[in-house]
Design a protein around this motif. Sequence first.
Motif, PDB file in Angstrom:
ATOM      1  N   GLY A  14       0.818  -1.197   0.000  1.00 39.16           N
ATOM      2  CA  GLY A  14       0.000   0.000   0.000  1.00 39.16           C
ATOM      3  C   GLY A  14       0.854   1.251   0.000  1.00 39.16           C
ATOM      4  N   SER A  15       0.195   2.382  -0.080  1.00 39.48           N
ATOM      5  CA  SER A  15       0.919   3.656  -0.114  1.00 39.48           C
ATOM      6  C   SER A  15       1.377   4.092   1.267  1.00 39.48           C
ATOM      7  N   GLY A  16       0.899   3.443   2.326  1.00 39.07           N
ATOM      8  CA  GLY A  16       1.315   3.795   3.679  1.00 39.07           C
ATOM      9  C   GLY A  16       0.484   4.895   4.318  1.00 39.07           C
ATOM     10  N   PHE A  17      -0.622   5.280   3.673  1.00 44.16           N
ATOM     11  CA  PHE A  17      -1.441   6.374   4.210  1.00 44.16           C
ATOM     12  C   PHE A  17      -2.020   6.036   5.579  1.00 44.16           C
ATOM     13  N   TRP A  18      -2.615   4.868   5.714  1.00 45.10           N
ATOM     14  CA  TRP A  18      -3.265   4.520   6.988  1.00 45.10           C
ATOM     15  C   TRP A  18      -2.237   4.251   8.085  1.00 45.10           C
ATOM     16  N   MET A  20       0.666   5.816   8.329  1.00 46.22           N
ATOM     17  CA  MET A  20       1.100   7.150   8.731  1.00 46.22           C
ATOM     18  C   MET A  20       0.039   7.819   9.592  1.00 46.22           C
ATOM     19  N   THR A  21      -1.229   7.670   9.230  1.00 45.75           N
ATOM     20  CA  THR A  21      -2.312   8.282  10.009  1.00 45.75           C
ATOM     21  C   THR A  21      -2.392   7.663  11.399  1.00 45.75           C
ATOM     22  N   ALA A  22      -2.220   6.351  11.506  1.00 48.85           N
ATOM     23  CA  ALA A  22      -2.257   5.695  12.822  1.00 48.85           C
ATOM     24  C   ALA A  22      -1.124   6.178  13.714  1.00 48.85           C
ATOM     25  N   LYS A  23       0.059   6.352  13.162  1.00 50.12           N
ATOM     26  CA  LYS A  23       1.185   6.871  13.951  1.00 50.12           C
ATOM     27  C   LYS A  23       0.900   8.292  14.424  1.00 50.12           C
ATOM     28  N   TRP A  24       0.309   9.099  13.541  1.00 46.87           N
ATOM     29  CA  TRP A  24      -0.035  10.474  13.894  1.00 46.87           C
ATOM     30  C   TRP A  24      -1.033  10.491  15.059  1.00 46.87           C
ATOM     31  N   VAL A  25      -2.046   9.636  14.983  1.00 45.82           N
ATOM     32  CA  VAL A  25      -3.057   9.559  16.043  1.00 45.82           C
ATOM     33  C   VAL A  25      -2.427   9.085  17.350  1.00 45.82           C
ATOM     34  N   LEU A  26      -1.530   8.112  17.283  1.00 45.62           N
ATOM     35  CA  LEU A  26      -0.872   7.617  18.498  1.00 45.62           C
ATOM     36  C   LEU A  26      -0.040   8.696  19.182  1.00 45.62           C
ATOM     37  N   VAL A  27       0.719   9.458  18.399  1.00 49.27           N
ATOM     38  CA  VAL A  27       1.571  10.498  18.993  1.00 49.27           C
ATOM     39  C   VAL A  27       0.724  11.572  19.670  1.00 49.27           C
ATOM     40  N   MET A  50      -6.656  18.757  18.445  1.00 48.83           N
ATOM     41  CA  MET A  50      -6.881  19.819  17.473  1.00 48.83           C
ATOM     42  C   MET A  50      -5.582  20.236  16.798  1.00 48.83           C
ATOM     43  N   ILE A  51      -4.494  20.328  17.562  1.00 46.28           N
ATOM     44  CA  ILE A  51      -3.186  20.650  16.973  1.00 46.28           C
ATOM     45  C   ILE A  51      -2.769  19.547  15.998  1.00 46.28           C
ATOM     46  N   GLY A  52      -2.995  18.300  16.421  1.00 46.44           N
ATOM     47  CA  GLY A  52      -2.651  17.183  15.548  1.00 46.44           C
ATOM     48  C   GLY A  52      -3.411  17.214  14.237  1.00 46.44           C
ATOM     49  N   LEU A  53      -4.691  17.540  14.292  1.00 45.66           N
ATOM     50  CA  LEU A  53      -5.512  17.612  13.091  1.00 45.66           C
ATOM     51  C   LEU A  53      -5.068  18.753  12.184  1.00 45.66           C
ATOM     52  N   VAL A  54      -4.755  19.905  12.777  1.00 44.62           N
ATOM     53  CA  VAL A  54      -4.320  21.052  11.984  1.00 44.62           C
ATOM     54  C   VAL A  54      -2.964  20.766  11.319  1.00 44.62           C
ATOM     55  N   LEU A  55      -2.056  20.085  12.016  1.00 42.16           N
ATOM     56  CA  LEU A  55      -0.741  19.784  11.451  1.00 42.16           C
ATOM     57  C   LEU A  55      -0.750  18.560  10.529  1.00 42.16           C
ATOM     58  N   TRP A  56      -1.763  17.709  10.665  1.00 47.06           N
ATOM     59  CA  TRP A  56      -1.811  16.466   9.891  1.00 47.06           C
ATOM     60  C   TRP A  56      -1.907  16.724   8.387  1.00 47.06           C
ATOM     61  N   VAL A  57      -2.708  17.719   7.993  1.00 47.48           N
ATOM     62  CA  VAL A  57      -2.895  17.966   6.561  1.00 47.48           C
ATOM     63  C   VAL A  57      -1.612  18.463   5.899  1.00 47.48           C
ATOM     64  N   PRO A  58      -0.973  19.549   6.380  1.00 48.97           N
ATOM     65  CA  PRO A  58       0.224  20.000   5.644  1.00 48.97           C
ATOM     66  C   PRO A  58       1.441  19.102   5.830  1.00 48.97           C
ATOM     67  N   PHE A  59       1.638  18.571   7.044  1.00 47.94           N
ATOM     68  CA  PHE A  59       2.846  17.803   7.292  1.00 47.94           C
ATOM     69  C   PHE A  59       2.637  16.298   7.126  1.00 47.94           C
ATOM     70  N   GLY A  60       1.557  15.773   7.692  1.00 51.78           N
ATOM     71  CA  GLY A  60       1.308  14.339   7.588  1.00 51.78           C
ATOM     72  C   GLY A  60       1.034  13.910   6.167  1.00 51.78           C
ATOM     73  N   ILE A  61       0.147  14.629   5.498  1.00 56.12           N
ATOM     74  CA  ILE A  61      -0.190  14.273   4.124  1.00 56.12           C
ATOM     75  C   ILE A  61       0.822  14.875   3.147  1.00 56.12           C
ATOM     76  N   VAL A  63       3.980  16.330   3.536  1.00 53.69           N
ATOM     77  CA  VAL A  63       5.423  16.071   3.645  1.00 53.69           C
ATOM     78  C   VAL A  63       5.725  14.587   3.767  1.00 53.69           C
ATOM     79  N   VAL A  64       4.957  13.873   4.580  1.00 55.88           N
ATOM     80  CA  VAL A  64       5.277  12.470   4.859  1.00 55.88           C
ATOM     81  C   VAL A  64       4.684  11.531   3.805  1.00 55.88           C
TER      82      VAL A  64
END
Length: 195
Positions: A14-18, A20-27, A50-61, A63-64
């Motif tokens: 897979g592309s690793g999207f889920w 990466m999202t699971a790691k983001w949620v865990l942190v 809320m900070i995680g959600l705001v940072l998830w779009v530009p950095f999680g999606i 950059v990562v």
Amino acid sequence: MAMTEKRRALYRQGSGFWRMTAKWVLVFGALCLLDGGLLRSWSHAVVWPMIGLVLWVPFGIGVVWYPRKDQRVELTARELRVRRKRLPMEKVNLLHVARLWLEGRSTADDQPVREWRRCDRVVWVPLRDGRAFGVEFRDPAAFAKVFGAFAVAAVGGPDIVRARAAAETYPDPLPMRPRPADDAGSWPALLDIFD
């Protein structure tokens, strides 16, 4: 009524999207629990998701995940799919793949395939016309094991592979050249073979 045979995937990445999202949620979930349970009150801890959600779009999606979106690969008995592009097995030099697998080496370097570490690595797939295209894998040794075993079986077994490799001549696969610099941001010319 025609019978349709369901494609059986020999290897899938897979592309690793889920992941990466699971790691983001865990942190950010751990930060929320740490802040709410040990440091401050739960009303202050709500800010972390809320900070995680705001940072998830530009950095999680952005950059990562986005640079790795083309790592979605599926290998079946009839084709190799890279994202939405398809490469039929008739274009792949399965004899060369089988010979390399039996010898335990790769076209890219002299490091034995079984010693490849689990990290991002490009695996070159040889074509019948002498070209080779690269596909990036997170676990290249696992793909090489499946693809090598499939190639040996498709050619007819180890003895037939050795006999045909000694008798037949074919050009050594050369990696495709990248596209000109004015085509920035696109994959190299390796995907031209799919057109």
